[in-house]
Design an enzyme around this catalytic site. Structure first.
Site, PDB file in Angstrom:
ATOM      1  N   HIS A   1       0.836  -1.202   0.000  1.00 23.96           N
ATOM      2  CA  HIS A   1       0.000   0.000   0.000  1.00 23.96           C
ATOM      3  C   HIS A   1       0.872   1.254   0.000  1.00 23.96           C
ATOM      4  CE1 HIS A   1      -3.765  -2.062   0.452  1.00 23.96           C
ATOM      5  NE2 HIS A   1      -3.512  -2.524   1.637  1.00 23.96           N
TER       6      HIS A   1
ATOM      7  N   TYR B   1     -10.733   1.295 -10.571  1.00 25.39           N
ATOM      8  CA  TYR B   1     -11.801   0.399 -10.131  1.00 25.39           C
ATOM      9  C   TYR B   1     -13.058   0.614 -10.975  1.00 25.39           C
ATOM     10  CZ  TYR B   1     -15.009  -1.845  -6.773  1.00 25.39           C
ATOM     11  OH  TYR B   1     -15.955  -2.643  -6.168  1.00 25.39           O
TER      12      TYR B   1
HETATM   13  P1  A3P Z   1     -17.164  -1.446  -0.888  1.00 21.52           P
HETATM   14  O1  A3P Z   1     -16.860  -1.280   0.566  1.00 21.52           O
HETATM   15  O2  A3P Z   1     -17.485  -0.167  -1.572  1.00 21.52           O
HETATM   16  O3  A3P Z   1     -18.192  -2.477  -1.145  1.00 21.52           O
HETATM   17  P2  A3P Z   1      -9.967  -3.477  -0.880  1.00 21.52           P
HETATM   18  O4  A3P Z   1     -10.047  -4.782  -1.563  1.00 21.52           O
HETATM   19  O5  A3P Z   1      -8.930  -2.568  -1.424  1.00 21.52           O
HETATM   20  O6  A3P Z   1      -9.929  -3.661   0.598  1.00 21.52           O
HETATM   21  O7  A3P Z   1     -11.326  -2.725  -1.234  1.00 21.52           O
HETATM   22  C1  A3P Z   1     -12.539  -3.195  -0.718  1.00 21.52           C
HETATM   23  C2  A3P Z   1     -13.645  -2.770  -1.660  1.00 21.52           C
HETATM   24  O8  A3P Z   1     -13.601  -3.592  -2.839  1.00 21.52           O
HETATM   25  C3  A3P Z   1     -15.008  -3.009  -1.035  1.00 21.52           C
HETATM   26  O9  A3P Z   1     -15.843  -1.996  -1.592  1.00 21.52           O
HETATM   27  C4  A3P Z   1     -15.369  -4.398  -1.549  1.00 21.52           C
HETATM   28  O10 A3P Z   1     -16.744  -4.672  -1.525  1.00 21.52           O
HETATM   29  C5  A3P Z   1     -14.821  -4.312  -2.972  1.00 21.52           C
HETATM   30  N1  A3P Z   1     -14.524  -5.649  -3.531  1.00 21.52           N
HETATM   31  C6  A3P Z   1     -13.972  -6.702  -2.906  1.00 21.52           C
HETATM   32  N2  A3P Z   1     -13.871  -7.739  -3.748  1.00 21.52           N
HETATM   33  C7  A3P Z   1     -14.386  -7.340  -4.914  1.00 21.52           C
HETATM   34  C8  A3P Z   1     -14.590  -7.982  -6.182  1.00 21.52           C
HETATM   35  N3  A3P Z   1     -14.248  -9.252  -6.367  1.00 21.52           N
HETATM   36  N4  A3P Z   1     -15.144  -7.265  -7.171  1.00 21.52           N
HETATM   37  C9  A3P Z   1     -15.496  -5.969  -6.990  1.00 21.52           C
HETATM   38  N5  A3P Z   1     -15.345  -5.302  -5.831  1.00 21.52           N
HETATM   39  C10 A3P Z   1     -14.795  -5.983  -4.794  1.00 21.52           C
END
Ligand code: A3P
Length: 325
Positions: A135, A225
């Site tokens: 990160h 994203y």
């Molecule tokens: P939301 O909280 O808006 O739903 P990270 O993976 O960087 O921790 O980010 C988490 C965000 O990515 C969350 O967003 C989560 O729901 C979303 N996320 C996790 N897996 C995903 C996937 N396979 N496809 C799309 N979004 C995903």
């Protein structure tokens, strides 16, 4: 180098870290955690220790692939897609994504591998390419890669959605009900706007990778994203090409792209047993990484005034950069 020399070097590194951290600018974030500013971003002392260890001790290989992101920007999805693309010819059954969470398969360098030492045991990463994640912003990452040009894939996301996603994540980890924690969102929002937030400021982070991708597009891929959501096939093909594993005509005709997208979809990953019950090495429940995955969900939680304020900050910070936000 003999064992004594190695342990002397490790002790020296530890001493350097112990004296460096308190000498850095510091501030307090929304939950009272002391953060230190290192190479223009903010970290708690444990994370910073991991970063310093990683910068000192990481021995990059040209074939390494590093998945990078600001937290809550789509890291889990990008990790899953990267694993699925690289593994696609190897598994018909028992795919690694079915038995481990994407964060277990692609560990965060500074938060997992290098937290305690600058010389972790990486023997389990013996096959190539090695897959890691981080990160840290691009300039700090470059400090660890030195002159070895690894492939770096970065994903970023609208700041407001990343903020709300972080709020949900914190509440889920602390096991507090979201409707009771409006004040937490407000203090997080203030931290974000001030730029004093874990791995922040957000804009420095995004801009660092954006510049990196302009300077070296062969080795730094800059993904968004929202674009992955709008045109997943095109973006996944772009990712496959960048990683050096493009889809063949036969693969495209046989539906391989769609299969990978389905395997890595939010619904599919969320409903896998391993993601319903497991925890990461740091104790975070796998299920907390999966929520709605909707673009613009922050509208439901931020006031119009909050939106205006953060939009203005980002507009100013991104001025001159050709970035839609
Ligand atoms: P939301 O909280 O808006 O739903 P990270 O993976 O960087 O921790 O980010 C988490 C965000 O990515 C969350 O967003 C989560 O729901 C979303 N996320 C996790 N897996 C995903 C996937 N396979 N496809 C799309 N979004 C995903």
């Amino acid at each position: 180098m003999d064992v004594n020399e190695i342990s002397k070097n490790l002790e020296r590194d530890e001493q350097e870290t112990i004296s460096l951290i308190p000498s850095l600018p510091s501030d307090i974030d929304f939950n009272g955690t002391k953060l230190f500013k290192y190479q223009s971003c903010w970290y708690d002392s444990k994370t910073l220790q991991g970063i310093l260890n990683f910068q000192r001790g990481f021995k990059p290989q040209e074939t390494d692939i590093i998945v990078a992101s600001f937290p809550k920007s789509g890291t889990t999805w990008l990790k899953a897609l990267t694993v699925a693309l690289l593994e696609r010819s190897k598994h018909s059954s028992n795919h690694p994504l079915l038995s481990d969470n994407p964060h277990g398969l692609v560990p965060v360098l500074e938060l997992r591998l290098y937290t305690e030492t600058s010389k972790p045991d990486l023997t389990s990463f013996s096959s190539t390419p090695r897959l890691f994640s981080t990160h840290v912003p691009f300039d700090t990452l470059q400090g660890a890669l030195k002159t070895t040009p690894c492939k770096v894939v970065y994903v970023w996301r609208n700041v407001k959605d990343a903020l709300v996603s972080l709020w949900y994540f914190e509440c889920a980890n602390l096991k507090i009900k979201i409707d009771e924690e409006r004040s937490l969102l407000e203090s997080m929002f203030e931290s974000f706007c001030r730029g004093v937030s874990y791995y922040g400021p957000f804009w420095e982070h995004v801009l660092s990778y954006w510049r990196g991708s302009l300077e070296d597009s062969k080795n730094v891929l800059f993904l968004r994203y929202e674009e992955l959501k709008i045109e997943p096939s095109a973006q996944v093909k772009k990712l496959a090409e960048f990683l050096g594993v493009p889809f063949s005509v036969e693969e495209e005709e046989s539906g391989c792209v769609e299969e990978i997208l389905e395997l890595c979809s939010l619904d599919n990953l969320k409903n896998l047993e391993v993601n319903k019950i497991g925890k990461t090495a740091r104790g975070v429940e796998h299920k907390n990484f999966f929520r709605k995955g909707e673009v613009g969900d922050s509208k439901n939680y931020l006031t119009p005034e909050m939106e205006r304020r953060i939009d203005m900050i980002i507009e100013e910070r991104f001025r001159g950069a050709d970035l839609k936000f």
